[in-house]
Each structure stands twice: as structure tokens, then as C-alpha cells.
Enzyme design. Structure first.
Site, PDB file in Angstrom:
ATOM      1  N   ASP A  36       0.841  -1.200   0.000  1.00 38.55           N
ATOM      2  CA  ASP A  36       0.000   0.000   0.000  1.00 38.55           C
ATOM      3  C   ASP A  36       0.873   1.246   0.000  1.00 38.55           C
ATOM      4  O   ASP A  36       1.913   1.266   0.660  1.00 38.55           O
ATOM      5  CB  ASP A  36      -0.871   0.028   1.259  1.00 38.55           C
ATOM      6  CG  ASP A  36      -1.633  -1.265   1.445  1.00 38.55           C
ATOM      7  OD1 ASP A  36      -2.691  -1.412   0.823  1.00 38.55           O
ATOM      8  OD2 ASP A  36      -1.168  -2.135   2.206  1.00 38.55           O
ATOM      9  N   HIS A  49      -0.072   0.977   5.132  1.00 39.40           N
ATOM     10  CA  HIS A  49      -1.491   0.794   4.816  1.00 39.40           C
ATOM     11  C   HIS A  49      -2.374   1.938   5.303  1.00 39.40           C
ATOM     12  O   HIS A  49      -3.200   2.451   4.568  1.00 39.40           O
ATOM     13  CB  HIS A  49      -1.997  -0.527   5.408  1.00 39.40           C
ATOM     14  CG  HIS A  49      -3.451  -0.767   5.155  1.00 39.40           C
ATOM     15  ND1 HIS A  49      -4.439  -0.303   6.002  1.00 39.40           N
ATOM     16  CD2 HIS A  49      -4.096  -1.385   4.130  1.00 39.40           C
ATOM     17  CE1 HIS A  49      -5.619  -0.636   5.514  1.00 39.40           C
ATOM     18  NE2 HIS A  49      -5.442  -1.304   4.382  1.00 39.40           N
ATOM     19  N   GLU A 109      -1.315  -0.924  -4.163  1.00 39.62           N
ATOM     20  CA  GLU A 109      -2.628  -0.343  -3.874  1.00 39.62           C
ATOM     21  C   GLU A 109      -2.459   1.130  -3.513  1.00 39.62           C
ATOM     22  O   GLU A 109      -1.751   1.466  -2.560  1.00 39.62           O
ATOM     23  CB  GLU A 109      -3.327  -1.088  -2.735  1.00 39.62           C
ATOM     24  CG  GLU A 109      -4.702  -0.493  -2.470  1.00 39.62           C
ATOM     25  CD  GLU A 109      -5.462  -1.143  -1.320  1.00 39.62           C
ATOM     26  OE1 GLU A 109      -6.372  -0.487  -0.778  1.00 39.62           O
ATOM     27  OE2 GLU A 109      -5.160  -2.296  -0.963  1.00 39.62           O
TER      28      GLU A 109
END
Length: 241
Positions: A36, A49, A109
Site C-alpha cells: 500500500d 497501509h 494499492e
């Protein structure tokens, strides 16, 4: 054969989104790594994240309010204190520089659903191109506007849509955006969804699958990949099928 993506590295056994976790995922035979990205106060792309550092480090505060030099001082092995030594929050550049020497795939991500980081898409795409890893990277996000934008900027890099709830004919939605894969919450996935998506040339990679029974079910559906915190366990389950 279904691929195994190590979710935030081997996050079930090592500190998530750290180099030690990514190296462990490679060691146990994962096909790819999911990570992430957020952006620091001084515009650096970091691998973490949450929008804050509270849960995964020994510090508190918003990622966007620290410079990278300041962030580097926090220990991201917090949840595994004493097991792996000091683990800094890595830069995306650091991960790709290491990753280029491996055979791994990388799912990056973009964490831009809550905070709209300006230029995050441009910087990530530029870095992927600098490392010449366009064919080994998938960009994904819950922010589907962002994925449409990424596809327009770099159609040669695969984009995938993350989602939690069931969607009606999601393969049509994916194609309208220009993405080529669905990354659904595993509870929304059934065999007919996978079959229909494949009929329309759309890949299906459910997340986050840590239970053996669910792994077996997804492998039985012939999903393109699974995301798991336990890549070694997933590899062993796959061997039995």
C-alpha cells in the site's frame, strides 16, 4: 494455476509492509506481493497501509504530516516487537529496487480513497516506468476514479478495482473504466462470477484469504490469484489440490 499474492508481504508472520515481510514472502514462494502507498509531507511515496502511523508503528500521527526523514525514525515492527529488530517504513522506490532483482509480481494499492494525495498516481506510474516494471505491476484502489485516471495515463500498466460489496455484472463496469481485473472481498465471490468474468476477459483476485477452507474453495473456482497474509500456508494448500 492460481497465483499467490502475499498481502502486505507475509503479514501474518512478519511486520506488514516492511522489507522483512516482503523478503519472507519471496522466500516461501509467493508469486507476488501486495503493498500500500501513501505520500509524506515532502512528497515521498511510502509503503504503509493506514493514513496514520498509529496502528503499525511506535509513533502516532498522520503520514502526510511527517517528512520521510521523520517517518524513518519510527519502528514498523511494533506488532512483532523484539522478533525482527527495527523495521523502518520503506519507500516504494526501495521496494521496487529490490523487487526488480526478483521474479515477483507487484500489486501496488493506492490509498487515496480517504485522502486525495495530489500527484500520487503520476509519481507511482513514473517510478514503475523508471524501473521498467510495467508488465510486472498491477495498480489497484478502492478509488475507481483514480484507476480510470491511471489507465488513461498508462494503459500499458494493468489496473484493478477493489470493492467490498457485490456488484451487478462487475465485468461490464471494469471494462467501462478500462481496468482489466476485479479485486473483490472474498465473501462476494462465487463460481459463476469467476466464470462470467473470465468469459469477458476479466481477471478475478479475491482478498484477504487466510483460512484453509476458503483457500481451497477459491482455488476450486480457478480464481486468477488470491491475496493472503499467509503465503506459505497458501502454497502448501495449493500443492494438495
Amino acid at each position: 494455476m492460481t497465483k499467490i499474492f502475499a498481502h502486505r508481504g507475509s503479514a501474518g508472520t512478519h511486520p506488514e509492509n516492511t522489507m522483512v515481510s516482503f523478503r519472507e514472502a519471496e522466500r516461501v514462494g509467493a508469486d507476488g506481493i501486495e503493498l500500500d502507498v501513501q505520500m509524506t509531507k515532502d512528497g515521498q511515496i511510502v509503503v504503509i497501509h493506514d493514513e496514520t502511523i498509529d496502528r503499525t508503528t511506535n509513533g502516532t500521527g498522520w503520514v502526510k504530516e511527517f517528512t520521510y526523514k521523520e517517518l524513518r525514525k519510527f519502528d514498523a515492527s511494533y506488532k512483532f516487537a523484539g522478533q525482527y529488530g527495527f523495521c523502518p517504513i520503506p519507500l516504494l522506490e526501495e521496494v521496487l529496487s529490490w523487487g526488480k532483482q526478483t521474479k515477483l509480481l507487484f500489486n501496488i494499492e493506492l490509498k487515496n480513497g480517504f485522502i486525495q494525495y495530489e500527484t500520487l498516481e503520476e509519481q507511482v506510474i513514473q517510478m514503475v516506468k523508471e524501473f521498467k516494471m510495467e508488465t510486472r505491476v498491477i495498480l489497484s484502489s478502492f478509488n475507481h476514479n483514480s484507476m480510470a485516471r491511471c489507465h488513461r495515463m498508462a494503459p500499458e500498466i494493468e489496473t484493478a478495482l477493489l470493492y467490498m460489496e457485490s456488484l451487478y455484472e462487475p465485468w461490464k463496469y471494469v471494462q467501462a473504466i478500462g481496468a482489466s481485473a476485479l479485486h473483490p472481498y472474498h465473501a462476494t465471490v462465487n463460481e459463476s462470477l469467476v466464470h462470467e468474468a473470465h468469459q469477458h476477459g476479466v481477471a478475478v483476485r479475491p482478498f484477504t484469504i487466510n483460512k484453509q477452507a476458503v483457500m481451497k474453495k477459491m482455488f476450486g473456482y480457478h480464481v486468477d490469484a488470491i491475496f493472503t497474509d499467509y503465503p506459505e500456508k497458501a502454497r502448501n494448500v495449493l500443492k494438495t489440490i
